[in-house]
Design an enzyme around this catalytic site. Structure first.
Site, PDB file in Angstrom:
ATOM      1  N   LYS A 244      59.703  53.304   0.994  1.00 51.19           N
ATOM      2  CA  LYS A 244      59.395  54.625   1.562  1.00 51.19           C
ATOM      3  C   LYS A 244      59.366  54.614   3.076  1.00 51.19           C
ATOM      4  O   LYS A 244      58.396  55.041   3.697  1.00 51.19           O
ATOM      5  CB  LYS A 244      58.078  55.147   1.006  1.00 51.19           C
ATOM      6  CG  LYS A 244      58.143  55.423  -0.498  1.00 51.19           C
ATOM      7  CD  LYS A 244      56.945  56.178  -1.000  1.00 51.19           C
ATOM      8  CE  LYS A 244      57.004  56.418  -2.483  1.00 51.19           C
ATOM      9  NZ  LYS A 244      56.950  55.189  -3.320  1.00 51.19           N
TER      10      LYS A 244
HETATM   11  O1  LIG Z   1      59.242  56.737  -4.735  1.00 51.75           O
HETATM   12  C1  LIG Z   1      58.602  56.421  -5.736  1.00 51.75           C
HETATM   13  O2  LIG Z   1      59.014  55.569  -6.490  1.00 51.75           O
HETATM   14  C2  LIG Z   1      57.418  57.218  -6.079  1.00 51.75           C
HETATM   15  C3  LIG Z   1      57.449  58.552  -5.689  1.00 51.75           C
HETATM   16  C4  LIG Z   1      56.515  59.444  -6.221  1.00 51.75           C
HETATM   17  O3  LIG Z   1      56.590  60.645  -5.987  1.00 51.75           O
HETATM   18  N1  LIG Z   1      55.554  58.962  -7.062  1.00 51.75           N
HETATM   19  C5  LIG Z   1      55.477  57.632  -7.414  1.00 51.75           C
HETATM   20  O4  LIG Z   1      54.615  57.296  -8.227  1.00 51.75           O
HETATM   21  N2  LIG Z   1      56.372  56.735  -6.871  1.00 51.75           N
HETATM   22  C6  LIG Z   1      56.262  55.298  -7.163  1.00 51.75           C
HETATM   23  O5  LIG Z   1      56.547  55.101  -8.550  1.00 51.75           O
HETATM   24  C7  LIG Z   1      55.700  54.106  -9.118  1.00 51.75           C
HETATM   25  C8  LIG Z   1      54.877  54.732 -10.229  1.00 51.75           C
HETATM   26  O6  LIG Z   1      54.137  53.760 -10.887  1.00 51.75           O
HETATM   27  P1  LIG Z   1      53.379  54.033 -12.270  1.00 51.75           P
HETATM   28  O7  LIG Z   1      52.517  55.223 -12.066  1.00 51.75           O
HETATM   29  O8  LIG Z   1      52.619  52.774 -12.494  1.00 51.75           O
HETATM   30  O9  LIG Z   1      54.453  54.243 -13.323  1.00 51.75           O
HETATM   31  C9  LIG Z   1      54.878  53.551  -7.965  1.00 51.75           C
HETATM   32  O10 LIG Z   1      55.565  52.428  -7.448  1.00 51.75           O
HETATM   33  C10 LIG Z   1      54.895  54.662  -6.935  1.00 51.75           C
HETATM   34  O11 LIG Z   1      54.778  54.163  -5.619  1.00 51.75           O
END
Ligand SMILES: O=C(O)c1cc(=O)[nH]c(=O)n1[C@@H]1O[C@H](COP(=O)(O)O)[C@@H](O)[C@H]1O
Length: 282
Positions: free
Chosen positions: A100
């Site tokens: 990011k």
């Molecule tokens: O860019 C991302 O991957 C991201 C964007 C977003 O809007 N929300 C989000 O959760 N993420 C990332 O996606 C992953 C979600 O993880 P879980 O919630 O464990 O499935 C994490 O690494 C977050 O940093």
């Protein structure tokens, strides 16, 4: 590690067709290291990351390491990240580096060099970037990604509840900030086949997005499935016709099944099947 001249969008489309569109996140939370019986140190980090790559890199389209969990350990953590990227790509998965990044253009150029220059140690197939210093500040990353056959995922409508105060804000021309980012991406990807290389991040948690034009001719990275409460079955209602370009991400929802490799693999397969069923029915 090397880049490639075939554009990311084309490589991703093929991987999605061959393997299904699931993206598994490598997010070595301290709490997961503990659940896996690992110490919260570089050895634990390395074991965790290796295990995830071994379990799923040969079957899912995309792996998305979350850089923060590696940076936590300093240079030795970053060395583990480098190795994970290399091993995941060697096993046939595309790697989206979730770092990011976003800054003024001249600094953005250096971030781009770190992740998108073909011979960079951390070269990844794509990088998550933040456009909230203005979409134009991302230009050095767009240019280098084009040159290296890499891609970007630009934060447009994030999965977290706090994102709305920025992304739903309405500009003087009546368009929301998030919609503006989607429009920039559509322009970036115009004319590209089979899929452009400049994707949007759009949370799977957001409910009906029919007021947004998600047809950006590029991939839509959709985090929020599993731990954040969304399910694969939600995808058609959230994304409508754009569901065919969705790359759904699951991190903790898969990772909590470790450290057993077979259990991790089965969890990823289950999510992949549910995604396939939901997309086919859309
Ligand atoms: O860019 C991302 O991957 C991201 C964007 C977003 O809007 N929300 C989000 O959760 N993420 C990332 O996606 C992953 C979600 O993880 P879980 O919630 O464990 O499935 C994490 O690494 C977050 O940093």
């Amino acid at each position: 590690m090397t880049g490639t001249t075939e554009p990311f969008g084309a490589r991703l489309r093929r991987a999605m067709d061959e393997r299904g569109p699931l993206c598994v996140g490598i997010d070595p939370h301290a709490s997961l290291l503990a659940e896996w019986g690992l110490d919260d140190d570089v050895a634990g980090l390395e074991r965790f990351s290796r295990t995830v790559v071994e379990a799923v890199a040969d079957r899912v389209a995309v792996l998305k390491p979350q850089s923060a969990f590696f940076e936590r350990f300093g240079s030795r953590g970053v060395a583990v990240l480098e190795k994970s990227v290399e091993e995941a790509r060697a096993a046939g998965a595309l790697v989206v580096m979730d770092a990011k990044r976003g800054d003024i253009g001249s600094t953005m150029a250096a971030y781009a060099e770190s992740f998108l220059r073909a011979d960079a140690p951390l070269f990844s197939d794509a990088l998550t970037v933040s456009p909230y210093l203005g979409y134009g500040s991302l230009k050095p990353a767009v240019d280098l990604a084009r040159e290296s056959g890499a891609g970007l995922f630009v934060l447009a409508l994030t999965s977290n509840p706090e994102g709305g105060e920025v992304q739903h804000a309405v500009r003087a021309d009546g368009r929301s900030v998030g919609a503006t980012m989607l429009a920039h991406l559509a322009a970036e990807n115009a004319g590209e086949t089979p899929l452009g290389s400049f994707g949007a991040v759009v949370g799977a948690t957001l409910g009906d997005l029919s007021s947004y034009d998600l047809d950006v001719n590029g991939p839509l990275l959709a985090p929020g499935i599993g731990a954040q409460g969304a399910t694969p079955a939600d995808l058609p209602a959230v994304f409508g016709a754009a569901v065919r370009n969705v790359v759904p991400n699951v991190s903790r929802g898969v990772l909590r099944h470790g450290p057993d490799v077979t259990a991790l693999r089965n969890a990823a397969d289950r999510f992949a099947d549910e995604v396939r069923t939901a997309v086919a029915a859309a």
